[in-house]
Design an enzyme around this catalytic site. Structure first.
Site, short mmCIF file in Angstrom:
data_model
loop_
_atom_site.label_atom_id
_atom_site.label_comp_id
_atom_site.label_asym_id
_atom_site.label_seq_id
_atom_site.Cartn_x
_atom_site.Cartn_y
_atom_site.Cartn_z
CB THR A 133 -2.43 4.10 2.03
OG1 THR A 133 -2.71 5.10 0.78
CG2 THR A 133 -3.78 3.39 2.17
CB ILE A 135 -1.19 0.06 1.23
CG1 ILE A 135 -0.40 -0.02 2.51
CG2 ILE A 135 -2.11 -0.85 0.99
CD1 ILE A 135 -1.27 -0.31 3.79
CG ASP A 136 -0.21 4.27 -2.57
OD1 ASP A 136 0.54 3.43 -3.50
OD2 ASP A 136 -1.28 4.62 -3.33
CE LYS A 137 7.01 8.87 2.94
NZ LYS A 137 6.39 10.53 2.82
NE ARG A 175 -2.85 8.75 -3.86
CZ ARG A 175 -1.76 8.73 -3.86
NH1 ARG A 175 -0.98 7.48 -3.63
NH2 ARG A 175 -1.03 9.89 -3.96
#
Length: 302
Positions: free
Chosen positions: A142, A138-140, A238
């Site tokens: 998130t 998962i993104d930084k 997103r």
């Protein structure tokens, strides 16, 4: 080199795919690992390279020279990880907002992988030395739940479940605007933005991407939604929410600039469910909203 292995094919295995046969002969070798070795020339049949779908013939001599395990030059770092579940095969961890999942060249400390390496000595090696144990990410900015594979067989099982779209992944997102309908599905391909290479976008040549959402709550200028991933493309939620006109609050890349005071997109991976690689039992975990997101929502409600 690790030790070389040689086999001669007998009648009972004639006609089997080489990758399938090899992973059954040596149970600690996973099929995807064997496929990589075949492509890299570490597996020879009668001293010649073959393709991964090669079917072995009677009296073929199969030689396997496993590559040396490269020592990871990423340092183990003691961290206070929020671990929801752990056994010999898998680990489920709740990643805080702001933490990068795995190291990248020039950024090799402070990542979740650094912490995992200090926490457990055994992680799957399929994804290479920079991403041990990492099955999905998962993104930084998130927060939320991630599953980690502690051996290659677990890794292969979890990846297959992701490919088959059988993993449950539900996120809570705060988006700009008021979504009038309660439920929706966004089915739109995602690929790299030709004009902005660091960003993803909905584009005809992109990869198939599907997000289901339903509204949890409506605030004056925002909506709280639960998004369920059917596919797992980079920045999928997103990009998809921006595409339908409701970008994530705080999203520095896909949202309006500086509308709220928040360190990144307001997105949390709340629910994660999968079938255990060894027991076959379905397991599901839920991580409540982190304090920063709860505080933000409370503030907007007032």
């Amino acid at each position: 080199m690790e030790q070389q292995h040689d086999w001669t094919i007998t009648e009972e295995h004639k006609g089997e795919r080489i990758d399938k046969w090899l992973s059954s002969v040596q149970s600690e070798w996973s099929r995807s690992q064997v496929q990589t070795w075949v492509k890299d020339g570490n597996v020879l049949v009668n001293n010649e390279q073959v393709k991964t779908n090669y079917k072995v013939q009677l009296n073929d001599v199969v030689t396997v020279s496993p590559p040396e395990v490269v020592e990871l030059d990423v340092e183990a770092e003691e961290m206070d990880l929020d671990i929801y579940y752990e056994d010999q095969d898998v680990l489920v961890v709740n990643k805080p907002r702001g933490m990068v999942v795995h190291p990248a060249p020039g950024h090799v400390t402070g990542t979740l992988v650094n912490g995992l390496m200090a926490h457990c000595k055994d992680l799957s090696g399929i994804n290479g030395v920079m991403r041990p144990g990492i099955v999905h990410r998962i993104d930084k900015d998130t927060s939320g739940l991630l599953m980690v594979a502690k051996n290659d067989l677990a890794h292969e099982s979890l990846v297959n479940q992701l490919v088959e779209k059988s993993v449950t992944r539900k996120y809570v997102a705060l988006v700009h605007g008021n979504i009038s309908h309660d439920y929706g599905t966004i089915d739109a391909p995602i690929g790299r933005d030709p004009e902005e290479r660091q960003s993803m976008t909905v584009i005809d040549k992109g990869k198939h991407a599907v997000t289901h959402f339903h509204v949890l709550d409506r605030l004056e200028q925002f909506t709280i939604v639960e998004c369920q991933l059917e596919t797992g493309r980079t920045h999928q939620i997103r990009v998809h929410m921006k595409y339908i006109g409701f970008p994530l609050a705080g999203d520095p890349k896909y949202g309006p600039r500086k509308t709220i005071d928040f360190p990144g997109q307001a997105l949390h991976a709340r629910t994660l469910g999968f079938v255990h690689p060894r027991t076959g039992e379905y397991m599901e975990f839920e991580a409540p909203l982190p304090e920063d997101m709860k505080t933000l929502i409370d503030k907007l409600k007032k």
